[in-house]
Scaffold this active site. Structure first.
Site, PDB file in Angstrom:
ATOM      1  CE  LYS A 152      -2.319   2.150   3.441  1.00 50.79           C
ATOM      2  NZ  LYS A 152      -3.456   1.935   4.763  1.00 50.79           N
ATOM      3  CG  LEU A 153       2.472   4.546  -3.221  1.00 47.42           C
ATOM      4  CD1 LEU A 153       3.981   4.614  -2.723  1.00 47.42           C
ATOM      5  CD2 LEU A 153       2.460   4.295  -4.639  1.00 47.42           C
ATOM      6  CE  LYS A 154      -0.501   5.953   4.921  1.00 46.80           C
ATOM      7  NZ  LYS A 154      -1.666   6.162   5.529  1.00 46.80           N
ATOM      8  CG  ASP A 213      -4.358   5.604   2.872  1.00 47.07           C
ATOM      9  OD1 ASP A 213      -5.245   6.401   2.760  1.00 47.07           O
ATOM     10  OD2 ASP A 213      -3.847   5.395   3.973  1.00 47.07           O
ATOM     11  CG  ASN A 236      -3.625   8.897   5.275  1.00 43.74           C
ATOM     12  OD1 ASN A 236      -2.404   8.702   4.747  1.00 43.74           O
ATOM     13  ND2 ASN A 236      -4.252   8.540   6.230  1.00 43.74           N
ATOM     14  CD  GLU A 261      -6.446   3.118   3.326  1.00 43.47           C
ATOM     15  OE1 GLU A 261      -5.936   2.494   2.991  1.00 43.47           O
ATOM     16  OE2 GLU A 261      -6.755   3.358   4.471  1.00 43.47           O
ATOM     17  CG  ASP A 279      -8.333   4.565   7.365  1.00 40.00           C
ATOM     18  OD1 ASP A 279      -8.905   4.608   8.339  1.00 40.00           O
ATOM     19  OD2 ASP A 279      -7.097   4.820   7.143  1.00 40.00           O
ATOM     20  CE  LYS A 311      -6.091   2.574   9.455  1.00 43.27           C
ATOM     21  NZ  LYS A 311      -5.509   3.935   9.354  1.00 43.27           N
TER      22      LYS A 311
END
Ligand code: MG
Length: 378
Positions: A163-165, A191, A193, A218, A243, A267
């Site tokens: 998984k790559l930010k 992801d 964020n 994500e 998320d 989570k």
């Protein structure tokens, strides 16, 4: 019951759209419940940039509001903790940690592993998996060469999914570089964020990812933009995963009803506990939405509990479940998680969360302690 604040250095800095972590400042909860000791860590980060929660706030609300309510209510079962704490708004990560500490003690008293206990809350579900596929999250990187080298090390280690930010300006180029080097068979997802401003901003940047065969994208938009994610989902062919936007079972219902996600990252800290996490997983399974277990840069203590969650039947996608050495040079538990051949990690089989806290490491990393009766700021 006591709160312990420890500071554990990371093996390498962890960089996301929310900032850079060099060490993990962690609130640990130790309880004695039913004559048995139980432990949990609160996953809140030092700054309120992932969600509104942060370490100092968690420390304060635990000592000032949550623990006094729990001690006053004297619940006989960890299942009652969420109800006792419900009058306090928010603070999901602090509540989750408190519930898990009691649950750990309760399960140790009866010799039951957490994974088994959680699986029994899913009627008709099979036994929890004994090991789960390992996935790794890669932070924002300074250069494509550095990223390719870092991912190459994880692929060589055996990780099954990367998984790559991403963030605006660092999205299509790194994904294309990884596809060029590692080919189409690497399970890859991204992801953001919540780093994209709105639907048109996100669509403009993320449509370029549709040809790369990603597992999911994500949380491209803000944590309160459920409708925006639903709209974006109509534009992109890559599944959208939420998320930050899902902080409770009710949020999950809203997301499912709106079609705001086709995949969900669960989570336990974010949603108020492992029992709520299992509830959400069951709702997603009924809706045909696959889920995976996310991570919050936990120590081995939180990691062990996450493995129990990831072992449940609805968790059909590989999660952010990595070996201890991904983040730590010295973990705080006696049996750090290791990556086995084939890229899997064993789910702890001992009672409770199944790992023991290393008293020597905690003592060496301790910065503050609090006991009921002490002032929260002490
Ligand atoms: Mg995320």
């Amino acid at each position: 019951m006591e709160l312990l604040r420890v500071r554990v250095p990371l093996a390498a800095p962890w960089i996301t759209a929310g900032g850079t972590l060099h060490a993990r400042d962690v609130v640990l909860i130790r309880v004695v419940f039913g004559g048995q000791e139980g432990w949990a860590e609160c996953v809140a980060h030092p700054e309120p940039t992932y969600s509104a929660e942060y370490v100092e706030g968690a420390w304060d609300v635990l000592g000032r509001h949550l623990i006094p309510r729990l001690l006053s209510a004297q619940p006989g079962d960890a299942q009652q903790v969420a109800g006792v704490l419900a009058p306090v708004k928010g603070h999901q990560m602090a509540k989750a940690a408190l519930e898990l500490a009691l649950l750990d003690a309760q399960l140790r008293a009866t010799g039951r592993p957490l994974a088994r206990y959680l699986a029994d809350r899913l009627p008709g579900a099979p036994a929890p998996a004994k090991c789960v596929p390992a996935g790794v999250a890669v932070g924002l990187s300074g250069s494509l060469d550095a990223l390719v080298a870092e991912v190459g090390r994880f692929v060589d280690d055996g990780y099954q999914r990367v998984k790559l930010k991403i963030q605006p300006g660092w999205d299509e180029a790194p994904v294309a570089a990884l596809r060029r080097v590692f080919g189409p068979r690497l399970a890859l997802q991204v992801d953001a964020n919540g780093a994209y401003a709105d639907v048109s901003d996100a669509a403009g940047a993320l449509l370029t990812l549709d040809g790369h065969g990603l597992v999911c994208i994500e949380q491209p938009l803000g944590d309160d933009d459920m409708v925006g994610h639903a709209e974006l989902g109509l534009v992109l062919s890559t599944p959208i995963c939420l998320d930050e936007g899902v902080a409770s079972p009710a949020d999950a219902e809203t997301a499912l009803a709106l079609g705001a996600c086709r995949v969900l990252n669960i989570k336990a800290g974010r949603v108020g506990g492992y029992l709520a996490a299992v509830d959400i997983a069951a709702r997603c399974a009924r809706a045909g939405v696959p889920v995976w277990c996310g991570g919050m840069v936990e120590t081995g203590l939180g990691r062990a509990a996450n493995l129990a969650l990831a072992a449940l039947a609805p968790f059909t996608l590989t999660g952010d479940v990595s070996a201890s050495d991904r983040f730590w040079a010295h973990d705080i538990v006696t049996a750090p998680t290791v990556l086995h051949a084939g890229g899997t990690i064993a789910v702890p089989s001992g009672p409770g969360v199944g790992v023991e806290v290393r008293g020597d490491v905690v003592a060496g990393a301790l910065s503050r302690e609090w006991h009921p009766g002490g002032t929260p700021s002490s």
